[in-house]
Motif scaffolding. Structure first.
Motif, mmCIF file in Angstrom:
data_model
loop_
_atom_site.group_PDB
_atom_site.id
_atom_site.type_symbol
_atom_site.label_atom_id
_atom_site.label_comp_id
_atom_site.label_asym_id
_atom_site.label_seq_id
_atom_site.Cartn_x
_atom_site.Cartn_y
_atom_site.Cartn_z
ATOM 1 N N THR A 169 41.587 44.212 36.703
ATOM 2 C CA THR A 169 40.676 44.521 35.732
ATOM 3 C C THR A 169 41.599 45.460 34.779
ATOM 4 O O THR A 169 41.402 45.507 33.669
ATOM 5 C CB THR A 169 39.386 45.268 36.254
ATOM 6 O OG1 THR A 169 39.840 46.361 37.118
ATOM 7 C CG2 THR A 169 38.473 44.388 36.871
ATOM 8 N N ARG A 208 43.953 43.038 32.836
ATOM 9 C CA ARG A 208 43.263 42.437 31.870
ATOM 10 C C ARG A 208 42.622 43.159 30.511
ATOM 11 O O ARG A 208 43.049 42.697 29.606
ATOM 12 C CB ARG A 208 41.709 41.555 32.288
ATOM 13 C CG ARG A 208 42.307 40.598 33.661
ATOM 14 C CD ARG A 208 41.069 39.987 34.096
ATOM 15 N NE ARG A 208 41.317 38.970 35.037
ATOM 16 C CZ ARG A 208 41.105 37.490 34.622
ATOM 17 N NH1 ARG A 208 40.782 37.334 33.355
ATOM 18 N NH2 ARG A 208 41.604 36.491 35.214
ATOM 19 N N CYS A 263 36.737 38.855 40.445
ATOM 20 C CA CYS A 263 37.062 39.671 41.615
ATOM 21 C C CYS A 263 36.667 39.384 42.775
ATOM 22 O O CYS A 263 37.376 39.455 43.791
ATOM 23 C CB CYS A 263 36.377 40.943 41.300
ATOM 24 S SG CYS A 263 36.852 42.173 40.051
ATOM 25 N N TRP A 291 33.562 38.764 34.994
ATOM 26 C CA TRP A 291 34.404 39.897 35.598
ATOM 27 C C TRP A 291 34.051 39.801 37.216
ATOM 28 O O TRP A 291 35.252 39.965 37.884
ATOM 29 C CB TRP A 291 34.717 41.254 35.176
ATOM 30 C CG TRP A 291 33.587 42.182 35.595
ATOM 31 C CD1 TRP A 291 32.306 42.481 35.092
ATOM 32 C CD2 TRP A 291 33.462 43.083 36.599
ATOM 33 N NE1 TRP A 291 31.571 43.415 35.649
ATOM 34 C CE2 TRP A 291 32.392 43.709 36.879
ATOM 35 C CE3 TRP A 291 34.478 43.317 37.761
ATOM 36 C CZ2 TRP A 291 31.953 44.615 37.669
ATOM 37 C CZ3 TRP A 291 34.190 44.256 38.879
ATOM 38 C CH2 TRP A 291 32.897 44.670 38.762
ATOM 39 N N THR A 329 37.530 38.317 30.402
ATOM 40 C CA THR A 329 36.519 38.932 30.894
ATOM 41 C C THR A 329 36.379 40.277 30.411
ATOM 42 O O THR A 329 35.832 41.403 31.117
ATOM 43 C CB THR A 329 36.409 38.885 32.423
ATOM 44 O OG1 THR A 329 37.556 39.673 33.051
ATOM 45 C CG2 THR A 329 36.572 37.301 33.027
ATOM 46 N N CYS A 330 36.668 40.580 29.452
ATOM 47 C CA CYS A 330 36.553 42.002 28.680
ATOM 48 C C CYS A 330 35.687 41.668 27.430
ATOM 49 O O CYS A 330 35.568 40.688 27.002
ATOM 50 C CB CYS A 330 38.032 42.865 27.847
ATOM 51 S SG CYS A 330 39.108 42.879 29.438
#
Length: 332
Positions: free
Chosen positions: A235, A238, A224, A220, A183-184
């Motif tokens: 985060t 990741r 969360c 993201w 999720t980056c």
């Protein structure tokens, strides 16, 4: 050719660490044995990570805690000046210790305790009432959000080629695909071509490529929502993994271009040109202040009253006019 290279690189896996700069971040531990003693001479600063419990604030100094105290009586008041006895979010012990539970930005401020007790003269048995006051300044903090600024260079046959733009576009797609499962994503990508004269090779052309590895890619927020408290630890982990994957990509890319291609690609990776720099940011309402919060210099500490932070900068701004009389303000 670049797509073929990517396929080879991705198949190789991402097990090893790439750069020393990506070493594991140390979590801040300012609590010690989960007790913080007061001091009658000055206020004591305490930093509590959001959504966690504070340490026990002890209504006496360390020296007094080693003595016998006769008829002690403790009165704790919070930042609003009201008695904390009976509040649902505090744990008050019989021995004058206070824990604030599920700490939030709005709970920041001055916690005051007044300790009254008796001192009895051994010869005359005369009683004297003693009163000591202790002030704790308790601040909510977050770990900084991490991102990574990446710079890399490639040689090309000429700066005016349209394929240079296509190359960078495809590079971004490949890198985004590589880190999307974390999720980056890649953002703020830019590139510029320069003609460079070298003593050995004469005139050559190089593409300077820069981009940011950002932890807040598509999906993201959904990740969360599975976290019971705050998401910054997840985060940050990741985005660190994403940065490692990208570093491994360029490490493999150099090898693949050198050994697996019989025809030399028109665009070549410049060996050892890959660099990565961590960039910190703070959530709205929080900022860094190494002067004011020396014991939590790397933390994003809640903005003091009279200051605010509306975005993901690393400092709190001062209000132009009186306003923002709360901790953690996002506007004046």
């Amino acid at each position: 050719a670049l797509l073929a290279v990517a396929a080879v690189v991705v198949a190789a896996g991402w097990g090893e660490r790439v750069r020393a700069e990506l070493k594991e971040e140390q979590s801040i531990d300012l609590i010690g044995k989960n007790e913080v003693y007061g001091d009658t001479r000055h206020e004591v600063n305490v930093y509590v990570k959001v959504f966690t419990n504070s340490p026990f604030l002890v209504c006496m100094d360390l020296a007094l805690s080693q003595e016998r105290i006769i008829d002690p009586n403790y009165l704790w008041t919070g930042p609003d000046g009201r008695d904390l006895q009976g509040r649902g979010y505090v744990n008050l012990t019989e021995t004058g210790k206070l824990m604030v539970m599920g700490f939030r930005a709005s709970m920041s401020g001055a916690y005051l305790c007044t300790l009254s007790h008796k001192v009895i003269e051994t010869t005359t048995q005369e009683e004297t009432e003693m009163v000591e006051a202790y002030k704790f300044m308790v601040y909510a903090y977050r770990e900084a959000d991490h991102a990574y600024q990446v710079s890399v260079r490639f040689t090309t046959t000429h700066c005016r080629l349209k394929t240079n733009d296509l190359f960078v576009e495809n590079l971004n797609k490949i890198l985004n695909s590589t880190i999307s499962s974390l999720t980056c994503h890649i953002k703020e990508s830019s590139h510029k071509c320069y003609s460079i004269r070298t003593p050995k090779d004469g005139l050559q052309y190089e593409l300077f490529v820069n981009f940011l590895v950002n932890p807040f890619g598509p999906g993201w927020e959904e990740v969360c929502h599975r976290i019971p408290y705050d998401c910054e630890d997840v985060t940050n982990r990741r985005v660190r993994q994403a940065a490692e994957r990208i570093g491994k990509f360029f490490h493999q890319l150099r090898y693949v271009l050198k050994n697996d291609f019989h025809a030399v690609p028109t665009i070549q990776y410049v060996e050892n040109s890959f660099s990565m720099t961590p960039i910190d940011s703070c959530r709205p309402g929080f900022g860094k202040n190494r002067h004011t919060h020396q014991n939590c210099a790397s933390c994003c500490v809640v903005c003091d009253p009279g200051t605010y932070s509306p975005n993901n900068e690393v400092t709190c701004r001062s209000c132009a006019s009186p306003g923002a009389r709360i901790y953690g303000a996002k506007s004046c």
